[in-house]
Design an enzyme around this catalytic site. Structure first.
Site, PDB file in Angstrom:
ATOM      1  N   ASP A  48       0.803  -1.312   0.052  1.00 52.16           N
ATOM      2  CA  ASP A  48      -0.016   0.032  -0.051  1.00 52.16           C
ATOM      3  C   ASP A  48       0.989   1.358  -0.047  1.00 52.16           C
ATOM      4  O   ASP A  48       1.593   1.550   0.994  1.00 52.16           O
ATOM      5  CB  ASP A  48      -0.811  -0.009   1.111  1.00 52.16           C
ATOM      6  CG  ASP A  48      -1.479   1.110   1.297  1.00 52.16           C
ATOM      7  OD1 ASP A  48      -1.861   2.145   0.557  1.00 52.16           O
ATOM      8  OD2 ASP A  48      -2.644   1.129   2.322  1.00 52.16           O
ATOM      9  N   ILE A  49       0.982   1.995  -1.272  1.00 52.65           N
ATOM     10  CA  ILE A  49       1.865   3.155  -1.264  1.00 52.65           C
ATOM     11  C   ILE A  49       1.580   4.084  -0.375  1.00 52.65           C
ATOM     12  O   ILE A  49       2.005   5.201  -0.472  1.00 52.65           O
ATOM     13  CB  ILE A  49       2.491   3.293  -2.569  1.00 52.65           C
ATOM     14  CG1 ILE A  49       1.057   4.100  -3.400  1.00 52.65           C
ATOM     15  CG2 ILE A  49       2.771   2.266  -3.652  1.00 52.65           C
ATOM     16  CD1 ILE A  49       1.291   4.803  -4.539  1.00 52.65           C
ATOM     17  N   TYR A  54      -6.377  15.435  -8.339  1.00 52.09           N
ATOM     18  CA  TYR A  54      -5.570  14.512  -9.273  1.00 52.09           C
ATOM     19  C   TYR A  54      -4.630  15.081  -9.960  1.00 52.09           C
ATOM     20  O   TYR A  54      -3.510  14.547 -10.022  1.00 52.09           O
ATOM     21  CB  TYR A  54      -6.562  13.535  -9.919  1.00 52.09           C
ATOM     22  CG  TYR A  54      -5.839  12.495 -10.866  1.00 52.09           C
ATOM     23  CD1 TYR A  54      -5.744  11.253 -10.414  1.00 52.09           C
ATOM     24  CD2 TYR A  54      -5.931  12.782 -12.189  1.00 52.09           C
ATOM     25  CE1 TYR A  54      -5.027  10.253 -10.990  1.00 52.09           C
ATOM     26  CE2 TYR A  54      -5.396  11.736 -13.041  1.00 52.09           C
ATOM     27  CZ  TYR A  54      -4.934  10.624 -12.559  1.00 52.09           C
ATOM     28  OH  TYR A  54      -4.378   9.533 -13.512  1.00 52.09           O
ATOM     29  N   LYS A  70      -0.378  14.582  -9.845  1.00 55.77           N
ATOM     30  CA  LYS A  70       0.345  14.154 -11.156  1.00 55.77           C
ATOM     31  C   LYS A  70       1.332  14.857 -11.629  1.00 55.77           C
ATOM     32  O   LYS A  70       2.399  14.886 -12.195  1.00 55.77           O
ATOM     33  CB  LYS A  70      -0.694  13.625 -12.340  1.00 55.77           C
ATOM     34  CG  LYS A  70      -1.299  12.363 -11.946  1.00 55.77           C
ATOM     35  CD  LYS A  70      -0.628  11.091 -11.633  1.00 55.77           C
ATOM     36  CE  LYS A  70      -1.629   9.663 -11.303  1.00 55.77           C
ATOM     37  NZ  LYS A  70      -0.681   8.821 -10.927  1.00 55.77           N
ATOM     38  N   VAL A  89      -7.954   5.893 -20.274  1.00 58.55           N
ATOM     39  CA  VAL A  89      -7.899   4.251 -20.387  1.00 58.55           C
ATOM     40  C   VAL A  89      -9.243   4.219 -19.867  1.00 58.55           C
ATOM     41  O   VAL A  89      -9.499   4.724 -18.824  1.00 58.55           O
ATOM     42  CB  VAL A  89      -6.730   3.598 -19.652  1.00 58.55           C
ATOM     43  CG1 VAL A  89      -7.133   1.971 -19.826  1.00 58.55           C
ATOM     44  CG2 VAL A  89      -5.644   3.875 -20.613  1.00 58.55           C
ATOM     45  N   THR A 134     -11.103   2.240 -17.267  1.00 52.65           N
ATOM     46  CA  THR A 134     -10.778   1.523 -16.163  1.00 52.65           C
ATOM     47  C   THR A 134     -11.669   2.276 -15.159  1.00 52.65           C
ATOM     48  O   THR A 134     -12.551   3.131 -15.216  1.00 52.65           O
ATOM     49  CB  THR A 134      -9.258   1.734 -15.810  1.00 52.65           C
ATOM     50  OG1 THR A 134      -9.189   3.244 -15.271  1.00 52.65           O
ATOM     51  CG2 THR A 134      -8.482   1.432 -16.625  1.00 52.65           C
TER      52      THR A 134
END
Length: 288
Positions: free
Chosen positions: A84-85, A209, A213, A244, A246
């Site tokens: 778990d990062i 987010y 990033k 993508v 997901t």
């Protein structure tokens, strides 16, 4: 079995991460990096989901047809390990395990794990940065000493964080960041601005987010430059898998996971001509 290559993929029980593991197994035999059996650590937070992902890989029809896994006579094995990062101890425990099990080092790590939370407030920001920036940073710092000189580290980031979204002053701060501390200070300033309710006035985007990033991409570049200056031949790059389909995009993506996996897999096991400290998308470097 004795493994000539060892790799790690984080956040790999589903989506892009799982596809990265699949594509590593499929592409490794033709990779210039191939010099014998490859062990891939498929890591995930949840033990049950991680172990199920390994079973899915072992039963995958395409991998069976290609005889990619050692059980079918191929070169690759896939093994689950908990990670778990967003938890420092989890990262440190896994790094200690790798050091004990593979004293000669590992060959690559692909930091794919990340979150995309709905909503926007200071708690969303703290949780998002905690995983996507601080967690990726800690994983990078723990994995790098374990990677053989000339190996690879790939951080999966996103074009969502592109610097054009920020004020010219912030863009300059990001572009001139030479140390990890410079990037971390930017993430701290973003959090403080959100807490004060004036992030837009300060030139930030109201998207946790995206900011996380941006931080992860520029942090990757700063670490790559420092390692290159020290004489290290390890290649450290950031990349965007694209939009993508997901859980993270809630089914709205235009690529399938296998397509999203292509760039991170290329950066891990293909000949990239020694290119280092760059941001990649669609299998080529681009301006961030």
């Amino acid at each position: 079995m004795t493994y000539q290559r060892v790799g790690v993929v984080t956040g790999a029980n589903k989506g892009i991460g799982l596809a990265i593991v699949r594509q590593l197994a499929l592409q490794y035999p033709k990779s210039p990096y191939n010099n014998g059996p490859l062990l891939i650590y498929l890591t995930a937070r949840d033990k049950g989901r991680g172990e199920q992902a390994v079973k899915d890989i072992e039963g995958d029809a395409q991998l069976k047809k290609a005889k990619a896994l050692s059980s079918d006579g191929g070169l690759s094995d896939v093994r689950y390990h908990q990670l778990d990062i967003s938890e420092t101890k989890s990262i440190q425990d896994f790094a200690a395990y790798l050091k004990k099990e593979h004293p000669d080092g590992i060959d690559f790590a692909i930091n794919n794990a990340g979150i995309a939370l709905q909503g926007f407030d200071v708690e969303v920001v703290k949780n998002t940065l905690g995983c996507n920036y601080y967690g990726t940073l800690e994983a990078t710092q723990e994995f790098l000493p374990l990677i053989k000189d000339g190996g690879r580290l790939v951080n999966v980031t996103s074009t969502a964080g592109k610097l054009s979204k920020y004020s010219s002053e912030l863009q300059e701060r990001f572009r001139s960041a030479k140390e990890v501390n410079d990037v971390t200070k930017l993430m701290e300033d973003f959090t403080a601005a959100v807490e004060a309710g004036n992030e837009k006035e300060q030139g930030w985007t109201s998207a946790a987010y995206a900011a996380s990033k941006a931080g992860a991409t520029i942090m990757s570049r700063a670490i790559a430059e420092k390692h290159r200056a020290s004489g290290s031949k390890t290649l450290i790059n950031a990349c965007c898998p694209g939009y993508v389909n997901t859980d993270m995009t809630r089914g709205a993506g235009t690529k399938i996971p296998d397509q999203g996996a292509q760039t991170p897999v290329m950066l891990a096991i293909s000949d990239i001509q020694g290119q280092n400290g760059l941001f990649w998308k669609s299998e080529k470097p681009e301006e961030f």
